[in-house]
Each structure stands twice: as structure tokens, then as C-alpha cells.
Scaffold this motif. Structure first.
Motif, PDB file in Angstrom:
ATOM      1  N   ALA A  55      26.579 -14.913   5.849  1.00 23.08           N
ATOM      2  CA  ALA A  55      26.038 -14.048   4.814  1.00 23.08           C
ATOM      3  C   ALA A  55      24.516 -14.194   4.790  1.00 23.08           C
ATOM      4  N   ALA A  56      23.803 -13.103   4.501  1.00 20.79           N
ATOM      5  CA  ALA A  56      22.347 -13.157   4.487  1.00 20.79           C
ATOM      6  C   ALA A  56      21.795 -12.115   3.540  1.00 20.79           C
ATOM      7  N   GLU A  57      20.691 -12.458   2.871  1.00 22.77           N
ATOM      8  CA  GLU A  57      19.949 -11.528   2.029  1.00 22.77           C
ATOM      9  C   GLU A  57      18.490 -11.620   2.415  1.00 22.77           C
ATOM     10  N   VAL A  58      17.764 -10.523   2.264  1.00 18.83           N
ATOM     11  CA  VAL A  58      16.337 -10.520   2.562  1.00 18.83           C
ATOM     12  C   VAL A  58      15.563 -10.248   1.280  1.00 18.83           C
ATOM     13  N   ALA A  59      14.589 -11.099   0.995  1.00 19.85           N
ATOM     14  CA  ALA A  59      13.726 -10.913  -0.174  1.00 19.85           C
ATOM     15  C   ALA A  59      12.314 -10.656   0.302  1.00 19.85           C
ATOM     16  N   VAL A  60      11.712  -9.582  -0.198  1.00 18.31           N
ATOM     17  CA  VAL A  60      10.324  -9.277   0.148  1.00 18.31           C
ATOM     18  C   VAL A  60       9.524  -9.134  -1.144  1.00 18.31           C
ATOM     19  N   PRO A  61       8.235  -9.440  -1.124  1.00 18.06           N
ATOM     20  CA  PRO A  61       7.421  -9.331  -2.340  1.00 18.06           C
ATOM     21  C   PRO A  61       7.317  -7.880  -2.809  1.00 18.06           C
ATOM     22  N   ASP A  62       7.132  -7.705  -4.094  1.00 18.80           N
ATOM     23  CA  ASP A  62       6.881  -6.363  -4.625  1.00 18.80           C
ATOM     24  C   ASP A  62       5.687  -5.755  -3.900  1.00 18.80           C
ATOM     25  N   GLY A  63       5.867  -4.545  -3.429  1.00 19.05           N
ATOM     26  CA  GLY A  63       4.785  -3.860  -2.744  1.00 19.05           C
ATOM     27  C   GLY A  63       4.611  -4.261  -1.300  1.00 19.05           C
ATOM     28  N   GLY A  64       5.435  -5.215  -0.823  1.00 22.98           N
ATOM     29  CA  GLY A  64       5.323  -5.661   0.556  1.00 22.98           C
ATOM     30  C   GLY A  64       6.049  -4.742   1.511  1.00 22.98           C
ATOM     31  N   SER A  65       5.886  -5.004   2.781  1.00 23.11           N
ATOM     32  CA  SER A  65       6.551  -4.193   3.807  1.00 23.11           C
ATOM     33  C   SER A  65       8.052  -4.419   3.743  1.00 23.11           C
ATOM     34  N   PRO A  66       8.859  -3.410   4.013  1.00 26.92           N
ATOM     35  CA  PRO A  66      10.307  -3.593   4.040  1.00 26.92           C
ATOM     36  C   PRO A  66      10.713  -4.506   5.192  1.00 26.92           C
ATOM     37  N   ALA A  67      11.936  -5.028   5.087  1.00 27.89           N
ATOM     38  CA  ALA A  67      12.416  -6.016   6.051  1.00 27.89           C
ATOM     39  C   ALA A  67      12.369  -5.496   7.479  1.00 27.89           C
ATOM     40  N   ALA A  68      12.544  -4.202   7.667  1.00 27.29           N
ATOM     41  CA  ALA A  68      12.546  -3.645   9.013  1.00 27.29           C
ATOM     42  C   ALA A  68      11.170  -3.681   9.651  1.00 27.29           C
ATOM     43  N   GLN A  69      10.120  -3.837   8.819  1.00 28.96           N
ATOM     44  CA  GLN A  69       8.759  -3.821   9.345  1.00 28.96           C
ATOM     45  C   GLN A  69       8.121  -5.200   9.412  1.00 28.96           C
ATOM     46  N   VAL A  70       8.787  -6.222   8.861  1.00 27.49           N
ATOM     47  CA  VAL A  70       8.275  -7.590   8.930  1.00 27.49           C
ATOM     48  C   VAL A  70       8.858  -8.238  10.179  1.00 27.49           C
ATOM     49  N   THR A  71       8.007  -8.646  11.115  1.00 26.30           N
ATOM     50  CA  THR A  71       8.485  -9.216  12.369  1.00 26.30           C
ATOM     51  C   THR A  71       8.017 -10.665  12.546  1.00 26.30           C
ATOM     52  N   VAL A  72       8.812 -11.424  13.286  1.00 23.78           N
ATOM     53  CA  VAL A  72       8.470 -12.805  13.632  1.00 23.78           C
ATOM     54  C   VAL A  72       8.621 -12.958  15.139  1.00 23.78           C
ATOM     55  N   THR A  73       7.958 -13.983  15.691  1.00 23.36           N
ATOM     56  CA  THR A  73       7.976 -14.184  17.147  1.00 23.36           C
ATOM     57  C   THR A  73       8.419 -15.577  17.560  1.00 23.36           C
ATOM     58  N   GLY A  74       8.684 -16.443  16.592  1.00 26.57           N
ATOM     59  CA  GLY A  74       9.117 -17.799  16.917  1.00 26.57           C
ATOM     60  C   GLY A  74       9.812 -18.424  15.739  1.00 26.57           C
ATOM     61  N   VAL A  75      10.308 -19.646  15.918  1.00 27.94           N
ATOM     62  CA  VAL A  75      11.052 -20.350  14.882  1.00 27.94           C
ATOM     63  C   VAL A  75      10.561 -21.792  14.821  1.00 27.94           C
TER      64      VAL A  75
END
Length: 609
Positions: free
Chosen positions: A32-52
Motif C-alpha cells: 500500500a502507498a500514498e503520496v503527499a505533496v505540499p500545497d501548491g507543489g507539483s503533482p506526484a507525476a511531475q516530482v522525479t527522483v534519480t537515486g535512493v
């Protein structure tokens, strides 16, 4: 290598993955997973990561920071440091998020559980972002919230580092698990592939190696985030074989989650790590996790004793048609029911060249290797024959001391064969004894030939007995046998007296000293070992002298001072380790190999260069 360059070396080329894609990946893996983004921030589809990264100190710009619960602190406490280092998003557990206070949903809040079907997955993918007011006030970064962080790391790291890459571009992956022999077996596999002119990678207790570049290791099996980064880097570097030691801790904590090995090998199972596992039954179950379709395509199980037979039966059950048994001919066949269901290798050993099996005596370059020590001819090599139930025969020699190293070498050879290397290819490189004779730091490492002095990592009762039986009872070296060893703090007290009992049964002089107290008072640790020494009846003891000497340097000094040229000395427990941790965070620098070498010289002996 600097910390910065080492960090860069451990990462593959960057590929961007959005938080929405990662959440969908987690769903497919059953989390199970949920995504939380700040008010006014980019939606989850536009926030990218390149490492862990699980450690705020190793975060690189663009990373997904994994905020995991630790023994005393939670990773969420280090979000400011991770953010300052360039972390672009966080993955953490529900409790940590709630601890900062989840606000009302600013859109649709959708939990995706493993039992939800595809329709629910599609619904989740279209769901709006979840705003967590206090979380975002504390950590103004987009956050993925999961029920179990540790269970999610492997899937996330595998996705980020290996997405859209063809499986055939990955190196062949090998895993070795067991109580003793993992490191040596992994080094031998690497050396075989080196002889085959195939570039190799190694991840284990001593070092991490990619081609010709090496880094010191901090644990036997790294966290899943680092494991996947290393494997992806190996792929980019053109590595053809990736060899890993896989510990029971790693299997329990999901450090190899998302990794499926081409061949997984089992060495043995004896008492160790019961501080974590509590019982041998639990310890066995942890090791058995490797031999499942999730983690292995093929299993090679060394069958020795009760747990070897149990592991073979378990592997045959879970990997039917893909499990191979390996056993020493002198120990007899394992349970007929188990053998009948899988192919098997037998290993026949000759102590001396004139005792080699007929086909080896008539073969090429397979006699035991003889050298002169103190004017005497001494056998230092061991020849053996491997026969597969399907008819293949391989002949080989290892220059490594100890009968158990023949088993390690045979397991390595069997694993390489089962990966697809032909018998003819193997035999060609096995004709050179050096192929099965890697120099493994601190593993039966010979420091001096006369007296015969070694440093070994033996740190549990079984390993100690194996070393003492092979070296102390060897016909190749006469004279008295002295052993110097201790036990670690913060770990299972029960094995300390057992180690003491083993020592007095197989050595003439036993010197009990400090190993690594880990903050415990070292005196009670030594007392536990000495109780085991003195609990052995006089008639069962070989030892005529039992000493307690600390610090460790003084114990080695005393041991060397009483040696004659034909004697044997074993410095056990620490192998290649270079520091001792005492109470109050005191760290003492000591390398048994260097201390022993310097002490031998000081007493007029000539160690190996």
C-alpha cells in the motif's frame, strides 16, 4: 578513494522516476502507498527522483530519502540534513508521518493494499495528492507513505536503478549464504571467472569490488538501496559475474529484496548469531529464505550434517528441478529421498599426491603441491575430484590450507558450472592451482611458515574447531599448537564457553584475550570463555596451559615469545579487522596480521613478505 568519489562510484547513471511511477511500482509489488505533496507543489507525476539513500549523510542531489526507524532514532529526524544534501522526496512509514500530524486530504486519499485488484490500482493512479500539513511544515518535500518501509526498499531501488533495462544486460548473479565459508567461496568464484577472462564484481564482508576498483565494506550485505545501485553499476561497467555474500541478517531485513540470483549456494549452518535469531530453528529459516523462486533460479546445497540435509530438502521442495546437492564422498550419501530428486556432485579429496584417485593420478597437474619448510617436505596443496551424477568429472587443486577450503572450492566450482560454464571451460582453468587459491584477507592467512602462524576470522565454536583440527592436528606441521582468541560483546553469551571448550580440546596452549567488546566490560567476556576452558575434564583436555592476557597485543607477544620453529600459532576471531570498539566509544586501532608480523620479526623469525 575519497568518500565523494566512492559515493559516485557506487551509483549508476541517473534515470528519473516520478513519485507516481514509484507508487504504482509499490502497488504491483503488493505494498500500500500514498503520496503527499505540499500545497501548491507539483503533482506526484511531475516530482522525479534519480537515486535512493537510507542515510542522510550519503544523500545525493535528486535522491529519494528513505526515513527508516532505527534502534534509537528514526530517519525522519534527519530529513533536514537529507533535504540540505539535495533529497527531492521522502519515503517513510505511516507512524512517522502521523507523528508529524497528517492534515486533511486536499483531494482524494486512496490506500492501495495488496488485495486490491487492477480496478483499484487504476483508481489509485488517478487519485489526487494528499496534503500533510504538519509533515510538510517540518519537511517541505513530497512524501511517499507506506505501511512498511523496510519491505518497500527493494522494490523501489530495483525500479529506480533498473527500469526499462533488458534483463540480459545484467551480470550473472551469485549468492552464498551459510555460517562459515561465505567470504572464501565468493573470492574463489571471482577468481574462477577472472581465469575465464570475464570481469567480475564482488559484494561481501571484506570489500566491494567492481572490476579493478575496490572499496572497504561496512557490512556483509549492504542495504537494498545500495545493493541495487551496485548491481546496476556493475551492469554499466560490463561486469559479467556479480558475486554476493548474503547474511541471515540481510535475508531477515530485506537487504536483497528485489534481487533474484542465477545461482545461490549454501555452505553450512552452525551456532552463531543467536542473539538475533534466538534459536537454530529460526536461524535455519532465515537462511532458507534465499532458496525460493523469489531469490534464486538455481540452488547448490552443500550437504553436511543435519542442517545441510534439511536445507537440501527445503530447496528441492521450493526449487524443484533446479536444486543440486554437493557432498563430500567420505561423509557418505545424504538422505536417499533427497538425492533421488536432484542432481548431485561428490567431492573426493587426497591428502597426498600418492593417495589421489586413479583418474587424478593419471591426470594433468593435479598432484598435491609440496614445498620445503624448515628442511622438511610439507603438503600445502590439496587435490580433489568432483563427479556430477550426470557424468561430468572435474579435477582440481587448491593451495589454501584446511580441508574445509576444499569444500569451499568445490562449492564455488559447482556454482560456476551450474551457471552455464561448461565442464571443458572449467577444467581448462582448473589445471592451474592458482585458480582455486585466492588470497583472502584474514581467512586462513599464513603470516609465517616457520613457525607456522596464521590469522583467521574463526569467531564461533564450529569455525574454531575446524581451524584447530586442520592446523593443530595437521601432519604437515609438527610441534605444539597455540591459539589466541576472544569473543565479541553485545552478542550471544552462550557460545563463549563453547569456544573455550573447543580450544582446550585441540590446542596445547590457550591464550584468552579481547576480541571486540562493543562497549561491554571485556573482563566478564574473558571469564565466560575461561569457564568453558576449565569446564572440560582433565582427561579430555589437550591444553597444558590456559592463560588470560589483555590487551590483545600482549597476548600475541606472549604467544610468539614461546614459539619454536616447528610450532603452530593461530590468531583467531578478527581476521582482517583493523579496529576494536570499547566502552564510551573508544576505538583502538589494531590489525592482527601486522601485529603478528612485527612480533615475529622482533623475536627473530622471518614472516612471509
Amino acid at each position: 578513494m575519497s568518500q565523494h568519489s566512492a559515493s559516485q562510484f557506487m551509483r549508476p547513471a541517473k534515470r528519473a522516476s516520478s513519485l507516481e511511477e514509484i507508487a504504482r511500482c509499490l502497488h504491483r509489488a503488493g505494498h500500500a502507498a500514498e503520496v503527499a505533496v505540499p500545497d501548491g507543489g507539483s503533482p506526484a507525476a511531475q516530482v522525479t527522483v534519480t537515486g535512493v539513500s537510507l542515510d542522510s549523510r550519503t544523500v545525493q542531489p535528486g535522491d529519494l530519502y528513505i526515513a527508516l526507524a532505527g534502534a534509537t532514532r528514526h530517519g525522519i529526524d534527519y530529513v533536514p540534513q537529507a533535504r540540505a544534501a539535495g533529497a527531492r522526496a521522502i519515503l517513510t512509514d505511516r507512524c512517522a508521518a502521523q507523528g508529524y500530524g497528517c492534515g486533511r486530504a486536499q483531494g482524494t486519499r486512496e490506500q492501495v493494499s495488496p488485495e486490491h485488484g487492477q480496478a483499484r490500482a487504476e483508481q489509485f493512479e488517478q487519485a489526487g495528492a494528499l496534503a500533510s500539513e504538519r509533515v510538510q511544515a517540518q519537511t517541505p518535500l513530497p512524501t511517499i507513505i507506506v505501511d512498511s518501509v523496510r519491505a518497500s526498499i527493494g522494490a523501489v531501488a530495483e525500479f529506480i536503478y533498473n527500469r526499462d533495462l533488458a534483463a540480459e544486460t545484467m551480470p550473472a548473479k551469485f549468492a552464498i549464504t551459510g555460517t562459515n565459508g561465505k567470504t572464501t567461496t565468493s573470492y574463489i568464484i571471482a577468481q574462477i571467472f577472472g581465469a575465464l577472462k570475464q570481469p567480475t564484481g564482488l559484494i561481501g564482508t571484506i570489500e566491494t569490488r567492481i572490476g579493478s576498483v575496490t572499496l572497504p565494506s561496512t557490512m556483509t550485505t549492504p542495504e537494498a538501496s545500495e545493493t541495487h545501485a551496485l548491481l546496476a553499476t556493475m551492469r554499466e561497467q560490463g561486469i559479467r559475474a556479480a558475486i554476493m555474500e548474503v547474511s541471515s541478517h540481510a535475508l531477515d531485513y530485506g537487504r536483497v529484496s528485489g534481487v533474484r540470483y542465477d545461482v545461490a549456494g549454501f555452505t553450512n549452518l552452525t551456532q552463531d548469531h543467536l542473539d538475533l535469531h534466538l534459536s537454530m530453528a529460526n536461524y535455519f529459516e532465515s537462511k532458507a529464505r534465499l532458496f525460493t523462486p523469489e531469490h534464486a533460479k538455481t540452488a547448490v546445497v552443500h550437504v553436511a550434517g543435519e542442517y545441510g540435509e534439511q536445507m537440501l530438502a527445503r530447496a528441492c521442495e521450493r526449487l524443484p528441478g533446479s536444486t543440486i546437492a554437493l557432498y563430500d564422498e567420505e561423509s557418505g550419501y545424504p538422505a536417499a529421498a533427497a538425492v533421488s530428486n536432484c542432481p548431485h556432485w561428490t567431492v573426493a579429496v587426497a591428502e597426498r599426491a600418492d593417495h589421489i584417485a586413479d583418474e587424478v593420478a593419471a591426470g594433468q597437474n593435479n598432484s598435491a603441491v609440496l614445498v620445503g619448510v624448515a628442511g622438511q617436505e610439507v603438503t600445502v596443496g590439496q587435490s580433489f575430484v568432483m563427479r556430477r551424477s550426470t557424468g561430468e568429472v572435474l579435477r582440481a587443486t587448491t593451495l589454501m590450507p584446511g580441508r574445509f577450503n576444499v569444500t569451499n572450492a568445490a562449492l564455488a566450482v559447482a556454482m560456476v558450472y551450474e551457471s552455464g560454464i561448461t565442464a571443458a571451460q572449467l577444467q581448462e582453468v582448473l589445471c592451474d592451482p592458482l585458480t582455486l587459491s585466492p588470497k583472502v584477507p584474514g581467512r586462513m592467512q599464513v603470516i609465517s611458515d616457520s613457525p607456522f602462524a596464521i590469522v583467521d576470522f574463526a569467531h564461533n565454536p564450529d569455525a574454531l574447531e575446524r581451524v584447530l583440527t586442520e592446523i593443530g592436528g595437521s601432519r604437515a606441521h609438527g610441534g605444539r599448537t597455540t591459539i589466541v582468541f576472544g569473543a565479541t560483546g553485545k552478542r550471544e553469551v552462550e557460545k563463549r564457553p563453547l569456544m573455550g571448550a573447543v580450544a582446550v580440546k585441540h590446542a596445547d596452549t590457550v591464550i584468552v584475550t579481547d576480541d571486540e567488546p562493543h562497549g561491554d566490560d571485556p573482563a566478564p567476556i574473558r571469564a565466560d570463555i575461561l569457564a568453558g576452558c576449565r569446564g572440560v575434564t582433565a582427561s579430555a583436555r589437550r591444553a597444558t596451559e590456559i592463560l588470560e592476557i589483555a590487551p590483545r597485543e600482549a597476548a600475541i607477544e606472549r604467544a610468539v615469545a614461546q614459539l619454536a620453529p616447528g610450532d603452530k600459532l593461530i590468531i583467531a576471531g578478527r581476521g582482517p579487522e583493523t579496529t576494536q570498539e570499547f566502552a564510551a566509544g573508544v576505538v583502538h586501532s589494531i590489525d592482527d596480521r601486522e601485529v603478528l608480523r612485527a612480533t615475529l620479526i622482533r623475536h627473530g623469525f622471518t614472516p612471509r613478505s
